[in-house]
Scaffold this motif. Structure first.
Motif, PDB file in Angstrom:
ATOM      1  N   SER A   1      -0.842   8.983   3.624  1.00 30.65           N
ATOM      2  CA  SER A   1       0.202   8.339   2.806  1.00 30.65           C
ATOM      3  C   SER A   1      -0.294   7.040   2.184  1.00 30.65           C
ATOM      4  CB  SER A   1       1.436   8.061   3.665  1.00 30.65           C
ATOM      5  OG  SER A   1       1.939   9.294   4.139  1.00 30.65           O
ATOM      6  N   ASN A   2      -1.078   6.286   2.965  1.00 32.71           N
ATOM      7  CA  ASN A   2      -1.649   5.046   2.431  1.00 32.71           C
ATOM      8  C   ASN A   2      -2.558   5.334   1.251  1.00 32.71           C
ATOM      9  OD1 ASN A   2      -0.688   2.693   3.704  1.00 32.71           O
ATOM     10  ND2 ASN A   2      -1.767   3.260   5.591  1.00 32.71           N
TER      11      ASN A   2
ATOM     12  N   ASP B   1      -2.509   7.909  -0.695  1.00 32.63           N
ATOM     13  CA  ASP B   1      -1.689   8.342  -1.826  1.00 32.63           C
ATOM     14  C   ASP B   1      -1.053   7.143  -2.534  1.00 32.63           C
ATOM     15  OD1 ASP B   1      -2.260  10.986  -1.555  1.00 32.63           O
ATOM     16  OD2 ASP B   1      -0.535  11.424  -0.269  1.00 32.63           O
ATOM     17  N   ALA B   2      -0.532   6.236  -1.724  1.00 29.82           N
ATOM     18  CA  ALA B   2       0.111   5.044  -2.292  1.00 29.82           C
ATOM     19  C   ALA B   2      -0.892   4.260  -3.125  1.00 29.82           C
ATOM     20  CB  ALA B   2       0.677   4.182  -1.170  1.00 29.82           C
TER      21      ALA B   2
ATOM     22  N   ILE C   1      -1.585   5.895  -6.431  1.00 29.21           N
ATOM     23  CA  ILE C   1      -0.513   5.673  -7.409  1.00 29.21           C
ATOM     24  C   ILE C   1      -0.586   4.257  -7.967  1.00 29.21           C
ATOM     25  CG2 ILE C   1       1.995   5.533  -7.696  1.00 29.21           C
ATOM     26  CD1 ILE C   1       2.174   7.754  -5.542  1.00 29.21           C
ATOM     27  N   LEU C   2      -0.824   3.287  -7.037  1.00 29.02           N
ATOM     28  CA  LEU C   2      -0.869   1.893  -7.463  1.00 29.02           C
ATOM     29  C   LEU C   2      -2.004   1.654  -8.449  1.00 29.02           C
ATOM     30  CD1 LEU C   2      -0.154   0.005  -4.115  1.00 29.02           C
ATOM     31  CD2 LEU C   2       1.367   0.231  -6.084  1.00 29.02           C
TER      32      LEU C   2
ATOM     33  N   GLU D   1      -2.721  -5.630  -2.634  1.00 30.14           N
ATOM     34  CA  GLU D   1      -1.983  -4.624  -1.862  1.00 30.14           C
ATOM     35  C   GLU D   1      -2.918  -3.445  -1.520  1.00 30.14           C
ATOM     36  OE1 GLU D   1       0.753  -4.549  -0.414  1.00 30.14           O
ATOM     37  OE2 GLU D   1       1.354  -2.451  -0.185  1.00 30.14           O
TER      38      GLU D   1
ATOM     39  N   ILE E   1      -3.979  -1.953   2.044  1.00 31.94           N
ATOM     40  CA  ILE E   1      -3.869  -0.529   2.357  1.00 31.94           C
ATOM     41  C   ILE E   1      -5.177  -0.009   2.950  1.00 31.94           C
ATOM     42  CG2 ILE E   1      -3.700   1.766   1.304  1.00 31.94           C
ATOM     43  CD1 ILE E   1      -1.578   0.620  -0.582  1.00 31.94           C
TER      44      ILE E   1
ATOM     45  N   VAL F   1       4.293   5.360   4.615  1.00 36.23           N
ATOM     46  CA  VAL F   1       5.282   6.178   3.880  1.00 36.23           C
ATOM     47  C   VAL F   1       6.085   5.294   2.928  1.00 36.23           C
ATOM     48  CG1 VAL F   1       7.345   7.602   4.141  1.00 36.23           C
ATOM     49  CG2 VAL F   1       5.375   7.972   5.629  1.00 36.23           C
TER      50      VAL F   1
ATOM     51  N   ARG G   1       5.123   2.505   1.616  1.00 39.61           N
ATOM     52  CA  ARG G   1       4.251   2.113   0.509  1.00 39.61           C
ATOM     53  C   ARG G   1       4.204   3.197  -0.558  1.00 39.61           C
ATOM     54  NH1 ARG G   1      -0.421   0.067   4.037  1.00 39.61           N
ATOM     55  NH2 ARG G   1      -0.198  -2.185   3.898  1.00 39.61           N
ATOM     56  N   LEU G   2       4.036   4.432  -0.081  1.00 33.08           N
ATOM     57  CA  LEU G   2       3.909   5.560  -1.000  1.00 33.08           C
ATOM     58  C   LEU G   2       5.170   5.686  -1.850  1.00 33.08           C
ATOM     59  CD1 LEU G   2       2.494   8.066  -2.061  1.00 33.08           C
ATOM     60  CD2 LEU G   2       3.316   9.307  -0.072  1.00 33.08           C
TER      61      LEU G   2
ATOM     62  N   ALA H   1       5.466   2.885  -4.280  1.00 30.34           N
ATOM     63  CA  ALA H   1       4.548   3.082  -5.398  1.00 30.34           C
ATOM     64  C   ALA H   1       5.089   4.124  -6.360  1.00 30.34           C
ATOM     65  CB  ALA H   1       3.179   3.507  -4.872  1.00 30.34           C
ATOM     66  N   ALA H   2       5.807   5.117  -5.791  1.00 28.71           N
ATOM     67  CA  ALA H   2       6.376   6.169  -6.632  1.00 28.71           C
ATOM     68  C   ALA H   2       7.645   5.684  -7.335  1.00 28.71           C
ATOM     69  CB  ALA H   2       6.663   7.398  -5.790  1.00 28.71           C
TER      70      ALA H   2
END
Lengths: 697, 206
Positions: A477-478, A480-481, A484-485, A495, A499, B21, B23-24, B27-28
């Motif tokens: 999840s990190n 993925d975040a 996206i960022l 950030e 992560i 989670v 964070r994800l 971000a979304a």
């Protein structure tokens, strides 16, 4: 009644004593009369005087407190013998008897004093006898009676004194051994000697009599004397060699009487010249023959005794050796005897079987060749050390020590060395134990321990998966975040960096879990390392964290603040704790109230104790006794191996595993391990920590 | 009456998982709120009508995810629930779905799966919310009808003709026609088909 018996005993004693006195007197009388018969007519002298020998014999044979009987017998016999003598009245004979008894008693005392053994058994004791009975007693007996005539300076005094001396000496020398043996050993010989020997005895007796009669009955020229008188010599030697002093003395006695008897009757070789010469010649002849013969007989006897002793000793040794060999051969271990040069001097059948060499190949071989090349120097050093400081010693116990078979196969062995002092110096008795069986059993046991560990762990695979998936999920999840960022026009790099840091720590957390699991799952070598008990407890608590949650159990860890180090195998100790905790959790499966599991570690004097307490139904008395048996289980799907294995693992660590429980009050399983004194590396103390306190309803 | 922006509530005892989670989802582009356990969530629950969804861990110390689900159901919360578990088994997922969960995901969760599930949950809630608004409106219209009009509505929906209605109620056919016109006006419908659909929605709500 008592009085009557006593009276009877006393009376019997008197009768017996009287019998002895009378018998002795009678025999003395007979011998004295025999002597009279053998007197050379005008001189009233004879070649040898036997009665004195009788007195000495009985005194030698009977204990001192019995001597009075012989004294009485002597007086009686002497008086009786001279009763009708015209020259010597009975009273004089009685007086002479007193004197005779005193000298003989003194001589007997001297013999017993200076040769404690039987007087005729060794050469030295015979010498004592000869000196006493052949010199001192005759001197003491013959000289005093001649003293007046010697003082008067009569010409005949000296020769008479010498003849008298020789007469007594010969009688003593020849008669005493003969009579003593007749009293002591003749009956025994008759009873127990083999018939061949008895036949030989009879043959010898006849031969001596025949040859004696023939030799001393033959009238020959004086010139022929030497040749003829040698004729009995072989027979005398025969007697001395085969029948020792007793046989020799009887043969001598026979020869002496026969020669005297014939000489008196003017027959035989000793008939030239005057009567005095006859007597003297005869006496000197007998003396010349008897002394060396008796000495030789004693020598033979001594040799034979020594030989018998030696023979017996050899027999004994051989028996000992046989026994030793039997023991060595029947021992299940291979046994070797090794000398200080490292050479094998003895090996049993088991050694042959173990190493594949024959006994003949083994003996004389250096013991090193029984070990593989790489261990030889070790073996040599061990042996050298052993011979320098001989004490019980083990080579290869607890380590992987191997022997080399003749076919090149290496076998696990253990060698115990025992020092043995032998006549040929210090030896090492090596007992070689074949460890193949043991190693196989150990292997099987390790397999079992491992299988049991896997079985226990398979019960909570879901929790294990959860424990690993948790950090993996966070990582994903990190990532993925972050992705996206980073797609945004102005990515928040700070950030993203955070992560990444979190990803790293989660990754480490996952690998930590996996490492701990791996060590539990794999089947590694058993180690003995210094371990901190709280660390082990923490690890197990971590592995079980999810499982505990799933089951809705509240876990408390009450850890000692003192450093608690033990020596052991990490995985095995974890396994034991794991078993105990899983058992505790399963015990609480049906518990309605709060489910509490407490893990406590304490340090007590020389022990570290770990306790696992549950609030389950407890263990009934009946169960408790069987709890640690194999294949005993109260669980529906239990194999019944967990506790049995746990206990054996703990005992292997030198500890104990036990349970305290009251039915309905929960149970506490404890295990103790010997505490390792002050850990050298770290002494940090774990603070009292409550690891988790979570409740679920 | 409604929050303009839906909130995703993330409930997980594992700090790092929760953080990741959240964070994800942030971000979304979602508004996110995190809770370490069920209790924390229950202390200040969002109003029942608020928009959003719950991303819930199954296995947690204290009340489990499934227990929280049934508690929320009892309270009539309209927040859809997405389960996220480290290791799920079939009985667990069946129980969750039966309890009305919109999705049951296992960790590690794929980004698309999670985001799709969240979006789906929010859509579902959005729909449910507009549905609810619509039925509330209908109910208010319905309540304006007289007893006679309601009776006639029932018979119309059953497919009776005016003549049949008149004879059934013992009134004139003309009167039925006038009531019917009145009722259609009150219900803000123009055709018979529309009236039938509206009536069925009311029925369903009752």
């Amino acid at each position: 009644m008592q009085r009557a018996v006593e009276g009877k005993g006393w009376f019997g004693e008197i009768c017996r004593s009287l019998l002895v006195v009378l018998s002795f007197a009678f025999v003395f009388f007979l011998l004295q009369r025999l002597t009279f018969l053998l007197r050379f007519p005008p001189y009233e002298r004879t070649t040898l005087w036997i009665p004195g020998a009788l007195t000495l014999s009985v005194l030698l044979v009977w204990p001192t407190r019995q001597w009075w009987k012989f004294y009485l017998g002597l007086c009686l016999g002497a008086y009786a013998a001279y009763y009708d003598d015209l020259e010597i009245p009975g009273s004089v004979a009685l007086l002479a008897a007193q004197f005779h008894f005193i000298t003989v008693a003194a001589g007997c005392w001297a013999i017993q004093r200076f040769s404690p053994l039987t007087p005729f058994s060794t050469v030295s004791s015979l010498m004592v006898f000869v000196l006493t009975a052949g010199v001192l007693i005759p001197l003491a007996t013959s000289i005093p009676s001649e003293v007046p005539r010697l003082i008067r300076g009569e010409s005949e005094a000296w020769p008479t004194a010498i003849r008298s001396f020789l007469c007594i000496a010969l009688g003593m020398l020849i008669g005493t051994p003969a009579l003593t043996s007749a009293m002591l050993t003749f009956r025994g010989w008759l009873r127990s000697a083999p018939w061949q020997e008895k036949l030989e005895g009879i043959g010898l007796t006849i031969s001596v009599l025949v040859v004696g009669l023939w030799v001393f009955n033959t009238s020959v020229d004086t010139n022929a004397l030497p040749a003829l008188v040698y004729a009995p010599i072989p027979l005398l030697l025969w007697a001395a060699l085969r029948f020792e002093v007793a046989g020799a003395s009887w043969a001598l006695l026979a020869i002496a009487y026969l020669s005297t008897w014939n000489a008196i009757n003017d027959r035989g070789p000793f008939v030239g010249g005057t009567r005095e010469d006859h007597v003297l010649q005869l006496q000197l002849f007998l003396l010349a023959v008897s002394l060396p013969l008796l000495l030789m007989a004693a020598g033979v006897r001594e040799r034979r005794c020594a030989f018998t002793l030696l023979h017996r000793e050899i027999e004994e040794r051989r028996r000992m050796e046989d026994r030793f060999r039997l023991v060595v051969e029947s021992t299940p271990s291979a046994i070797l005897m090794i000398n200080a040069q490292g050479l094998i001097i003895l090996a049993n059948k088991q050694t042959e079987r173990l190493f594949g060499y024959s006994q003949r190949e083994l003996i004389g071989r250096t013991v090193e060749t029984l070990f593989p090349q790489r261990l030889r120097s070790h073996a040599r050093e061990a042996l050298e050390y052993f011979f320098q400081a001989p004490a019980l010693m083990a080579i290869g116990s607890g380590e992987d020590f191997r022997g080399l078979r003749t076919d090149g196969e290496e076998i696990p062995i253990e060698v115990g060395l025992t020092p043995i002092e032998s006549s040929s110096g210090l030896l090492a008795l090596a007992a070689v134990t074949d460890n193949r069986e043991r190693q196989r059993a150990e292997e099987a046991r390790r397999e079992l321990v491992h299988a049991s560990r896997l079985a226990v762990m398979s019960e909570f695979t879901a929790s294990i998966a959860h424990e690993i998936n948790q950090p993996l999920g966070a990582i994903l999840s990190n990532a993925d975040a972050a992705e996206i960022l980073l797609e945004s026009p102005s990515p928040p790099l700070e950030e993203v960096r955070r992560i990444l840091a979190d990803i790293r720590s989660d990754d480490l957390r996952a690998s930590d879990v996996i490492r701990k699991l791996r060590s539990l799952l794999r089947r590694g070598e058993v180690e003995r390392v210094s371990l901190e008990i709280n660390e082990i407890a923490h690890d197990v608590l971590m592995i079980l964290r999810s499982e505990v949650q799933r089951r809705g159990i509240e876990v408390r860890g009450e850890m000692t603040t003192e450093p608690a180090y033990v020596l052991g195998d990490r995985v095995h100790l974890q396994q034991v704790l794991l078993n105990l905790m899983i058992n505790a959790m399963e015990a609480m499966a049906e518990t309605a109230g709060s489910k509490q599991l407490t893990v406590t570690t304490t340090v007590e004097e020389e022990e570290v104790v770990v306790s696992v307490t549950d609030t389950g139904p407890g263990v009934s008395r009946e169960c408790r006794s069987r709890l640690f048996e194999r294949f005993y289980s109260t669980k529906r799907e239990g194999m019944g191996m967990g506790l049995a294995i746990s206990r054996s693992l703990i005992e292997e660590h030198g500890g104990r595993l036990w349970v305290d429980s009251e039915e309905g009050q929960g149970a506490t399983f404890h295990f103790s391990l010997p505490a390792q004194m002050e850990h050298p590396l770290k002494a940090e103390s774990t603070s009292q920590a409550v690891v988790a306190a979570e409740a679920c309803r | 009456m409604t929050d303009p922006c839906p909130i995703v509530h993330v409930i997980d005892d594992d700090d790092s998982v929760r953080k990741a989670v959240m964070r994800l989802l942030q971000a979304a582009g979602y508004e996110v709120q995190g809770y370490a356990n069920a209790g924390e969530f229950l202390i200040g629950p969002p109003p029942p009508s608020s928009l959003g969804c719950i991303v819930l861990d199954v296995r947690m110390p204290g009340p489990s995810g499934l227990e929280l689900q049934s508690a929320l159901q009892r309270q009539g919360s309209g927040l859809p629930i997405i389960f996220l578990t480290g290791h799920g088994d079939i009985p667990m997922s069946v129980q969750a779905i039966k309890g009305g969960a919109v999705d049951f995901l296992t960790k590690p969760v794929q980004r698309q799966a999670l985001l799709a599930a969240v979006q789906n949950a929010l859509d579902v809630q959005q729909q449910a919310s507009s549905q609810r608004q619509r039925s509330n409106a209908l109910r208010m219209l319905y309540q304006k009808l007289t007893a006679r009009e309601r009776e006639i509505l029932r018979l119309v929906v059953e497919g009776k003709l005016n003549k049949q209605i008149a004879s059934a109620l013992g009134i004139a056919e003309r009167t039925v026609k006038s009531h019917r016109a009145q009722l259609m006006e009150k219900m803000q419908v123009t055709s018979l088909a529309e009236l039938v659909r509206t009536a069925s929605q009311i029925e369903h709500l009752d």
